[in-house]
Design an enzyme around this catalytic site. Structure first.
Site, PDB file in Angstrom:
ATOM      1  N   ASP A 170      92.530  96.364 -31.946  1.00 45.37           N
ATOM      2  CA  ASP A 170      93.483  97.173 -32.825  1.00 45.37           C
ATOM      3  C   ASP A 170      94.107  98.179 -31.952  1.00 45.37           C
ATOM      4  OD1 ASP A 170      92.306  95.685 -35.265  1.00 45.37           O
ATOM      5  OD2 ASP A 170      90.688  96.256 -34.064  1.00 45.37           O
ATOM      6  N   HIS A 208      86.740  97.452 -38.221  1.00 50.65           N
ATOM      7  CA  HIS A 208      87.812  96.542 -37.699  1.00 50.65           C
ATOM      8  C   HIS A 208      88.065  95.447 -38.795  1.00 50.65           C
ATOM      9  CE1 HIS A 208      89.901  93.346 -35.429  1.00 50.65           C
ATOM     10  NE2 HIS A 208      89.193  92.448 -35.892  1.00 50.65           N
TER      11      HIS A 208
HETATM   12  N1  LIG Z   1      86.971  91.825 -33.154  1.00 52.38           N
HETATM   13  C1  LIG Z   1      87.933  91.314 -33.046  1.00 52.38           C
HETATM   14  O1  LIG Z   1      88.973  91.886 -32.667  1.00 52.38           O
HETATM   15  C2  LIG Z   1      88.233  90.029 -32.987  1.00 52.38           C
HETATM   16  C3  LIG Z   1      87.162  89.045 -33.653  1.00 52.38           C
HETATM   17  N2  LIG Z   1      87.248  87.602 -33.721  1.00 52.38           N
HETATM   18  C4  LIG Z   1      86.335  86.752 -34.145  1.00 52.38           C
HETATM   19  O2  LIG Z   1      85.730  86.427 -33.242  1.00 52.38           O
HETATM   20  C5  LIG Z   1      84.707  85.255 -33.406  1.00 52.38           C
HETATM   21  C6  LIG Z   1      85.203  84.084 -32.752  1.00 52.38           C
HETATM   22  O3  LIG Z   1      86.461  83.652 -32.711  1.00 52.38           O
HETATM   23  P1  LIG Z   1      86.836  82.415 -32.226  1.00 52.38           P
HETATM   24  O4  LIG Z   1      86.610  82.068 -30.769  1.00 52.38           O
HETATM   25  O5  LIG Z   1      88.462  82.192 -32.454  1.00 52.38           O
HETATM   26  O6  LIG Z   1      86.259  81.289 -33.293  1.00 52.38           O
HETATM   27  P2  LIG Z   1      86.055  79.782 -32.778  1.00 52.38           P
HETATM   28  O7  LIG Z   1      85.616  78.883 -34.252  1.00 52.38           O
HETATM   29  O8  LIG Z   1      86.958  79.054 -32.223  1.00 52.38           O
HETATM   30  O9  LIG Z   1      84.510  79.881 -32.015  1.00 52.38           O
HETATM   31  C7  LIG Z   1      83.323  80.312 -32.539  1.00 52.38           C
HETATM   32  C8  LIG Z   1      82.222  79.615 -31.862  1.00 52.38           C
HETATM   33  O10 LIG Z   1      80.986  80.122 -32.147  1.00 52.38           O
HETATM   34  C9  LIG Z   1      79.947  79.132 -32.184  1.00 52.38           C
HETATM   35  N3  LIG Z   1      78.780  79.435 -32.943  1.00 52.38           N
HETATM   36  C10 LIG Z   1      78.993  79.319 -34.385  1.00 52.38           C
HETATM   37  N4  LIG Z   1      77.383  79.482 -34.700  1.00 52.38           N
HETATM   38  C11 LIG Z   1      76.853  79.849 -33.359  1.00 52.38           C
HETATM   39  C12 LIG Z   1      75.506  80.395 -33.073  1.00 52.38           C
HETATM   40  N5  LIG Z   1      74.596  80.610 -33.905  1.00 52.38           N
HETATM   41  N6  LIG Z   1      75.320  80.545 -31.879  1.00 52.38           N
HETATM   42  C13 LIG Z   1      76.374  80.312 -30.902  1.00 52.38           C
HETATM   43  N7  LIG Z   1      77.326  79.985 -31.256  1.00 52.38           N
HETATM   44  C14 LIG Z   1      77.713  79.733 -32.529  1.00 52.38           C
HETATM   45  C15 LIG Z   1      80.772  77.775 -32.809  1.00 52.38           C
HETATM   46  O11 LIG Z   1      80.295  76.633 -32.519  1.00 52.38           O
HETATM   47  C16 LIG Z   1      82.074  77.916 -32.047  1.00 52.38           C
HETATM   48  O12 LIG Z   1      82.074  77.305 -30.752  1.00 52.38           O
HETATM   49  C17 LIG Z   1      85.151  84.777 -35.028  1.00 52.38           C
HETATM   50  O13 LIG Z   1      84.200  85.512 -35.724  1.00 52.38           O
HETATM   51  C18 LIG Z   1      86.534  85.627 -35.372  1.00 52.38           C
HETATM   52  O14 LIG Z   1      86.768  86.045 -36.528  1.00 52.38           O
HETATM   53  C19 LIG Z   1      88.595  87.064 -33.369  1.00 52.38           C
HETATM   54  C20 LIG Z   1      89.633  88.079 -32.930  1.00 52.38           C
HETATM   55  C21 LIG Z   1      89.364  89.597 -32.777  1.00 52.38           C
HETATM   56  O1  LIG Z   2      91.860  88.531 -38.020  1.00 48.61           O
HETATM   57  C1  LIG Z   2      91.013  87.852 -37.741  1.00 48.61           C
HETATM   58  O2  LIG Z   2      90.269  87.160 -38.404  1.00 48.61           O
HETATM   59  C2  LIG Z   2      90.933  87.945 -36.092  1.00 48.61           C
HETATM   60  C3  LIG Z   2      90.798  89.313 -35.880  1.00 48.61           C
HETATM   61  O3  LIG Z   2      89.765  89.974 -35.930  1.00 48.61           O
HETATM   62  C4  LIG Z   2      91.904  89.964 -35.506  1.00 48.61           C
HETATM   63  O4  LIG Z   2      92.697  89.083 -34.892  1.00 48.61           O
HETATM   64  O5  LIG Z   2      91.817  91.195 -35.392  1.00 48.61           O
END
Ligand SMILES: NC(=O)C1=CN([C@@H]2O[C@H](COP(=O)(O)OP(=O)(O)OC[C@H]3O[C@@H](n4cnc5c(N)ncnc54)[C@H](O)[C@@H]3O)[C@@H](O)[C@H]2O)C=CC1
Ligand SMILES: O=C([O-])CC(=O)C(=O)O
Length: 389
Positions: A217, A245
């Protein structure tokens, strides 16, 4: 030349000439010997200098970096960044511990194969596993991506029932098996509340070592201002993301500055359109995640991976002088924000430690927004606890 001399004199003269020739040769020998000594001394000193330089440049001990959810989209983007030294520096070798769940084991194996195929010089070992205990063993850094991402139309807290229990379980594994000074960054949503749950269930990890990602952000806010003022993003600094967030976050440009030929100037002075800063700017940053999901049909991954590297890089290696960044950290009550929530503050980092930037003037508009996002976090905390019962 020897004419007129008797044979004795001739002999003596010849002897003298011979002796002086010998002496002359000996002088050459001494000169030669001195030359050799000088050469040997130079060679020895050179060897000593290169040896000392070599030992100064000796490779650092590898750091063990855990990435959970490593088979997911952020995992795929961040693993090569870490292996290239973008997160911990170009001279820091790393050992990657990649964790995912059993259904993703094959995909995880593929990620490991690609990492090996890339032959990254800093990447010393890759351990890919579905065993949380093995994954957490002695890790110095933990990047927590594991969980479920949000889909179009959802708020980040809608994933609470799925993701919060994961953070309870993984807290215990980190507490038992990670290095005692392990630095934790929670990325998975709802990031602040997952980090709080992790803190509650890993009481022996120092609270200062548990953080969540709001740097994405922060970077979005920098880039919105750069676009608006038609400057490079590197010229803008000191925006702040306050709070959660989530869409209640408060992106604040009141203290932000832009580098100009006349020195650093406040953003508010360069953009006198207060309406943009108080409305469009805030809304765009708050809603950027949703806008990306709408466009990509998947949540942000490369920018999230890059921001996670920025967060950990600055935490470990320090923020530049005069610059702060935003990090979700355990509230100590600064700026009258309630304690016992993980709230995003402006922080400076030095020698592996962050500290909240104190004494910034907060106007009425900001106060209301900072309190609203704190209230959102308190509500989330309650829901999170109900998910665990
Ligand atoms: N804080 C931030 O700025 C942001 C946060 N996010 C969050 O990050 C997270 C990951 O996003 P992506 O990689 O796009 O999702 P994704 O679905 O592509 O990958 C998540 C991975 O976590 C695995 N997973 C599920 N349960 C698990 C467990 N108990 N232990 C280990 N691995 C497990 C899944 O199998 C999957 O491979 C999501 O919660 C998303 O909302 C995404 C973008 C920005
Ligand atoms: O919006 C979402 O769910 C993924 C995220 O946290 C971001 O892009 O800031």
């Amino acid at each position: 030349m020897l004419e007129g001399l008797d044979s004795f004199e001739k002999k003596s003269t010849r002897n003298c000439v011979f002796i002086s020739l010998v002496f002359e040769k000996m002088e050459y020998l001494v000169l030669l010997q001195n030359g050799l000594v000088v050469l040997l001394t130079i060679a020895f000193s050179w060897k000593l200098i290169t040896y000392m330089w070599g030992s100064l440049k000796m490779e650092k001990e590898p750091m063990k970096v855990l990435v959970t959810g490593a088979a997911g989209q952020i995992g795929y983007a961040i693993a090569p960044m870490i292996a290239r030294g973008i997160m911990l520096g170009p001279d820091q070798p790393v050992i990657l511990h990649l964790l995912d769940i059993a259904p993703a084991a094959e995909a995880l194996k593929g990620v490991k194969m690609e990492l090996l195929d890339a032959a990254f010089p800093l990447l010393k070992e890759v351990h890919a596993t579905t065993d949380v205990t093995e994954a957490c063993k002695d890790v110095n850094i933990a990047i927590m991506l594991g969980g479920f991402p949000r889909k179009e139309g959802m708020e980040r807290k809608d994933m609470m029932s799925k993701n919060v229990p994961i953070y309870k379980e993984q807290a215990s594994a980190l507490e038992e098996h990670a290095a005692s000074d392990c630095k934790v960054l929670v990325v998975a949503n709802p990031a602040n509340t997952n980090a709080l749950i992790l803190k509650e269930f890993a009481p022996s990890i120092p609270e200062k070592n548990i953080t969540c990602l709001t740097r994405l952000d922060h970077n979005r806010a920098l880039s919105q201002i750069a676009e608006r003022l038609k400057v490079y993003v590197t010229d803008v600094k000191n925006v702040i993301i306050w709070g959660n967030h989530s869409s209640s976050q408060y992106p604040d440009a009141n203290h932000a500055t832009v580098a100009t030929t006349n020195g650093e100037r406040p953003v508010k002075e360069l953009d006198t359109n207060d309406h943009w800063l108080k409305n469009e700017f805030i809304n765009t940053v708050q809603q950027r995640g949703a806008a990306i999901i709408k466009a990509r049909k998947a949540s942000s991954a490369l920018s999230a991976a890059s921001a996670a590297c920025d967060h950990m890089h600055d935490w470990v290696l320090g923020t530049p002088k005069g610059t702060w960044v935003s990090m979700g950290v355990y509230s100590d009550g600064s700026y009258e924000i309630p304690k016992d929530i993980i709230y995003s503050f402006p922080v400076k980092c030095e020698k592996g430690k962050w500290s909240i930037v104190k004494g910034l003037k907060i106007d009425e508009f900001s106060r209301a927004k900072m309190d609203a996002t704190a209230k959102d976090l308190i509500d989330e905390k309650e829901v999170a606890h109900s998910c665990l019962n």
